[in-house]
Enzyme design. Structure first.
Site, mmCIF file in Angstrom:
data_model
loop_
_atom_site.group_PDB
_atom_site.id
_atom_site.type_symbol
_atom_site.label_atom_id
_atom_site.label_comp_id
_atom_site.label_asym_id
_atom_site.label_seq_id
_atom_site.Cartn_x
_atom_site.Cartn_y
_atom_site.Cartn_z
ATOM 1 N N ARG A 49 23.209 48.208 46.167
ATOM 2 C CA ARG A 49 23.269 47.193 45.113
ATOM 3 C C ARG A 49 23.127 47.839 43.735
ATOM 4 N NH1 ARG A 49 18.770 44.879 44.238
ATOM 5 N NH2 ARG A 49 18.328 44.222 46.371
ATOM 6 N N TYR A 102 39.268 28.803 30.829
ATOM 7 C CA TYR A 102 39.361 28.649 32.281
ATOM 8 C C TYR A 102 38.390 27.540 32.741
ATOM 9 C CZ TYR A 102 38.839 29.960 37.182
ATOM 10 O OH TYR A 102 38.789 29.940 38.547
ATOM 11 N N ASP A 175 37.605 37.085 27.211
ATOM 12 C CA ASP A 175 38.119 37.060 28.575
ATOM 13 C C ASP A 175 39.575 37.514 28.493
ATOM 14 O OD1 ASP A 175 39.273 36.352 31.002
ATOM 15 O OD2 ASP A 175 38.107 34.515 31.226
ATOM 16 N N LYS A 200 42.901 38.629 39.428
ATOM 17 C CA LYS A 200 44.237 38.302 38.943
ATOM 18 C C LYS A 200 45.079 39.578 38.784
ATOM 19 C CE LYS A 200 42.157 34.409 39.004
ATOM 20 N NZ LYS A 200 41.499 33.828 37.864
#
Ligand SMILES: *Cc1c(COP(=O)(O)O)cnc(C)c1O
Length: 385
Positions: A49, A102, A175, A200
């Protein structure tokens, strides 16, 4: 190193002297790492992690693509956004957000940050600099921009807004999912942090979810790196590998996405069944000159409005034979969707209409198939709409 070379080389230099000389980064699945001395990790790794060799390689590459010093990879775009906002915001802080961001980003700000954590949020039409400036309060900590916006393809001037924000010690986040680092680099224009949904264009094959933050400020990085581990929404080794692999072809994919999208947009803009096309690569786009100034191209996703109402829009989508009606974008296959019923359904209708997301608006992510096949399918479905 040129961009196309970074896509392939950064983070993946074969280690022949100590390692096996793999040309491709191995998928390091180990959750934990053994050490020689009890008080110090031998190779810098303790627990996956906090750090993993496959993810580290990817984070190096991500940073390079946005000309940043640091990159951080997360399990999804929204995980990146959540970690960022939880790291930088506390109750009574104020955030300015572009108004047609978004849908999931808006849902996060509304439901978690505003309603539950007491952060104040103002949505603005970021095309208008004076409106952004007027929204700034003493408590403003963050300006959250998306340009072009989703799905209406409105642009905002990153350079001008980031400069205003900097003078007031406000952090600007962009973004950059829609453009990908191939067409736009917000840090070079003065933004502090770039965010991507790597789901994307960066991954590009619709087979992995992921998110990324890229930045160069040392102290901001320390806070985000700490919380990437503390919150734990990291990208898995397998997804890190997939993303390393997908990124290699970003430049060639983006060129084809763009040339196909340009042809589809120009075809639609002349079609009698079409009311309007929102594509910054068309001279008819009201911000065409800003697009020329801050972007190197226009990507493959845009929206258009059919003549008629929701019945026509539904009939058009139902009659497509090849294109998949699905959420998401940026994959090699063309995807098409109805924002009001799908991706932006969580925004109340009244708000949607105010922003301009009508019931006959369609969003398309033009893939890299042969453009003739894409055009043929759209054309036959339009006549049945
Ligand atoms: C998809 C998307 C997100 C969210 O990313 P996930 O990986 O789905 O969590 C954020 N911003 C934009 C512009 C997106 O298209």
């Amino acid at each position: 190193m040129k961009f196309e070379t970074k896509l392939i080389r950064v983070g993946e230099e074969p280690n022949i002297t100590e390692g096996s000389g793999d040309v491709v980064i191995p998928i390091h699945l180990s959750s934990t790492f053994a050490r020689k001395e009890v008080d110090k990790p031998t190779r810098g790794y303790e627990y996956s992690r906090s750090g993993n060799p496959t993810r580290d390689a990817l984070e190096k590459r991500l940073a390079a693509l946005e000309n940043a010093k640091y990159g951080l990879a997360f399990s999804t775009g929204l995980a990146a956004e959540t970690t960022l906002c939880l790291s930088l915001l506390k109750p009574n802080d104020h955030v300015i957000v572009s108004d047609d961001v978004y849908g999931g980003c808006r849902r996060l700000f509304e439901n978690l940050f505003k309603k539950q954590l007491g952060v104040k949020v103002t949505y603005v039409d970021a095309r208008k600099i004076d409106v952004v400036e007027a929204a700034i309060e003493n408590a403003t900590k963050l300006i959250w921009l998306e340009t072009p916006t989703n799905p209406l393809m409105k642009l905002c001037d990153i350079k001008v807004i980031a400069e205003i924000a900097r003078q007031k010690k406000i952090i600007t986040v962009v973004d950059n999912t829609f453009m990908s680092p191939y067409f736009q680099n917000p840090l070079d224009l003065g933004a502090d942090i770039v965010m991507h949904s790597t789901t994307k264009y960066l991954n590009g094959h619709s087979d992995s979810l992921g998110g990324a933050l890229m930045l160069s400020d040392d102290s901001l990085f320390e806070r985000l790196k700490f919380n990437q581990n503390a919150i734990g929404a990291i990208l898995s080794p397998f997804d890190s590998y997939l993303l390393m692999r997908g990124i290699k072809t970003l430049a060639v994919r983006m060129d084809r996405h763009q040339s196909n999208a340009k042809q589809v947009a120009s075809f639609l803009s002349k079609h009698e069944k079409i009311q309007k096309v929102n594509y910054p690569g068309l001279e008819s786009h009201p911000q065409y000159s800003l697009a020329k100034k801050q972007m190197r191209g226009c990507s493959g996703t845009f929206s258009f409005e059919l003549k008629g109402d929701i019945t026509n829009a539904k009939a058009f989508l139902r009659n497509l034979k090849e294109l998949s009606v699905a959420e998401s974008l940026g994959g090699v296959e063309s995807l098409i969707e109805h924002p009001a019923l799908m991706t932006h359904a969580s925004i109340p209708q009244e708000e949607r209409e105010k922003i301009g997301i009508s019931d006959s608006l369609i969003r398309i992510s033009v893939g890299i198939e042969h453009v003739d096949d894409i055009l043929k399918d759209i054309e036959q479905a339009l006549w049945k709409s």
